[in-house]
Design an enzyme around this catalytic site. Sequence first.
Site, PDB file in Angstrom:
ATOM      1  N   LYS A 186       0.719  -1.088  -0.129  1.00 50.13           N
ATOM      2  CA  LYS A 186      -0.133  -0.050   0.005  1.00 50.13           C
ATOM      3  C   LYS A 186       0.915   1.186  -0.085  1.00 50.13           C
ATOM      4  O   LYS A 186       2.221   0.995   0.057  1.00 50.13           O
ATOM      5  CB  LYS A 186      -0.923   0.114   1.046  1.00 50.13           C
ATOM      6  CG  LYS A 186      -2.088  -1.134   1.253  1.00 50.13           C
ATOM      7  CD  LYS A 186      -2.855  -1.152   0.288  1.00 50.13           C
ATOM      8  CE  LYS A 186      -4.164  -2.085   0.236  1.00 50.13           C
ATOM      9  NZ  LYS A 186      -4.097  -3.494   0.442  1.00 50.13           N
TER      10      LYS A 186
HETATM   11  C1  LIG Z   1      -5.307  -4.212   1.273  1.00 52.02           C
HETATM   12  C2  LIG Z   1      -6.689  -4.408   1.292  1.00 52.02           C
HETATM   13  C3  LIG Z   1      -7.441  -4.947   2.570  1.00 52.02           C
HETATM   14  C4  LIG Z   1      -6.751  -5.740   3.753  1.00 52.02           C
HETATM   15  O1  LIG Z   1      -5.672  -5.123   4.192  1.00 52.02           O
HETATM   16  P1  LIG Z   1      -4.460  -6.015   4.879  1.00 52.02           P
HETATM   17  O2  LIG Z   1      -3.557  -4.935   5.658  1.00 52.02           O
HETATM   18  O3  LIG Z   1      -3.619  -6.841   3.723  1.00 52.02           O
HETATM   19  O4  LIG Z   1      -5.154  -6.886   5.837  1.00 52.02           O
HETATM   20  C5  LIG Z   1      -8.822  -4.551   2.686  1.00 52.02           C
HETATM   21  N1  LIG Z   1      -9.561  -3.809   1.442  1.00 52.02           N
HETATM   22  C6  LIG Z   1      -8.927  -3.476   0.535  1.00 52.02           C
HETATM   23  C7  LIG Z   1      -9.752  -2.863  -0.682  1.00 52.02           C
HETATM   24  C8  LIG Z   1      -7.503  -3.666   0.266  1.00 52.02           C
HETATM   25  O5  LIG Z   1      -7.046  -3.430  -0.908  1.00 52.02           O
END
Ligand SMILES: *Cc1c(COP(=O)(O)O)cnc(C)c1O
Length: 367
Positions: A186
């Site tokens: 991210k």
């Molecule tokens: C990455 C993501 C998540 C989950 O996050 P994690 O930190 O990987 O558990 C939830 N929703 C969306 C839309 C994502 O892209």
Amino acid sequence: MLNKKRILVTRSSMPELEEYIEEIKDLWESHWLTNMGTKHKQLQIGLLKYLDTPNIELFTNGHLALECIIAAFALTGEVITTPFTFASTTHAIVRNGLKPVFCDINLEDFTIDADKLEELITDKTTAIIPVHVYGNICNVEKIERIANKYKLKVIYDAAHAFGVTVNGISSANFGDASIFSFHATKVFNTIEGGAVSYNNENLSRILYDIKNFGITGPETVEYVGGNAKMNEFQAAMGICNLRHIDGEIEKRKVVFNRYMLQLNNIAGIRLPKERKEVKRNYAYFPVIFDQYKLNRDQVFEKLKSEDIHVRKYFYPLTNTYDCYKDKFNVEETPIAKYISERVLTLPIYADLELCEVDRICSIILNA
Ligand SMILES: *Cc1c(COP(=O)(O)O)cnc(C)c1O
């Protein structure tokens, strides 16, 4: 062969090694490695400021942040959401014993179609969980009006929307709560990590307790909680990355704008739309191939043959997953289906060189 480099869809932002080592040094003195230590506190304060929000609770990942806020609201029955998202959004609803009801997305920015919300509300509906997909902010005003009218909670999956603002308002301040992901892939990462931002400070206690087994005192356990704590090494990574976040987003912007320039005005290629009131974070570069000379899968394969690995993000839709076989009808979300069959997200990260962006574009254009 000279400039043939393997390119993945993303590459994690990291501080200099020395900076991280400096940051974790005190952990060797304190021997306090997790359970809401000083790094955790420091990152929490930093994020309150950066995201300009009154309350934030940190988690070991974004998914558990979402599971925990759903649990904290003690939701029951049905939750309206969209299938055009990462597995996490739908799974978090189901894993809380709730039924996801899928609303279609809009063709413009792929967020929930707020005009189709009301017809899905039943006497069992208790919440809406929309997704700010690719950092595109949902129609928050309309969603709020509907939620108020039917007394529903709104939890935004803001995993893609870190640092995004609309008319100067942070994405962390919409609805009753928003969840963020600080996963390595991210815009802002704590290796793995996540957070919930929320407007009602009375939630602080329960969120804190739920991520720590529901333990509320030395001899009391008031909730059936889990373990979703962010540890000190994650928090230290977050502290370092937060120092550089504005620069990283600036660099992503340069990459984003290069794609916009190179792929502009090509028949059959749809690019992200500008919204003047939105400050983006340039997390993704989604492209829709619709009646282009190659279809989406052909573009995917072509790039792959050049060692460029893009993503069909989001394909398949969550309402077609094997684990939900025969439970949902994908024909009820035709626009989500349409987009998921035509979308690719192209590589974007702070250090992606512009010559590589040009190469990716020329492979797509000259195919
Ligand atoms: C990455 C993501 C998540 C989950 O996050 P994690 O930190 O990987 O558990 C939830 N929703 C969306 C839309 C994502 O892209």
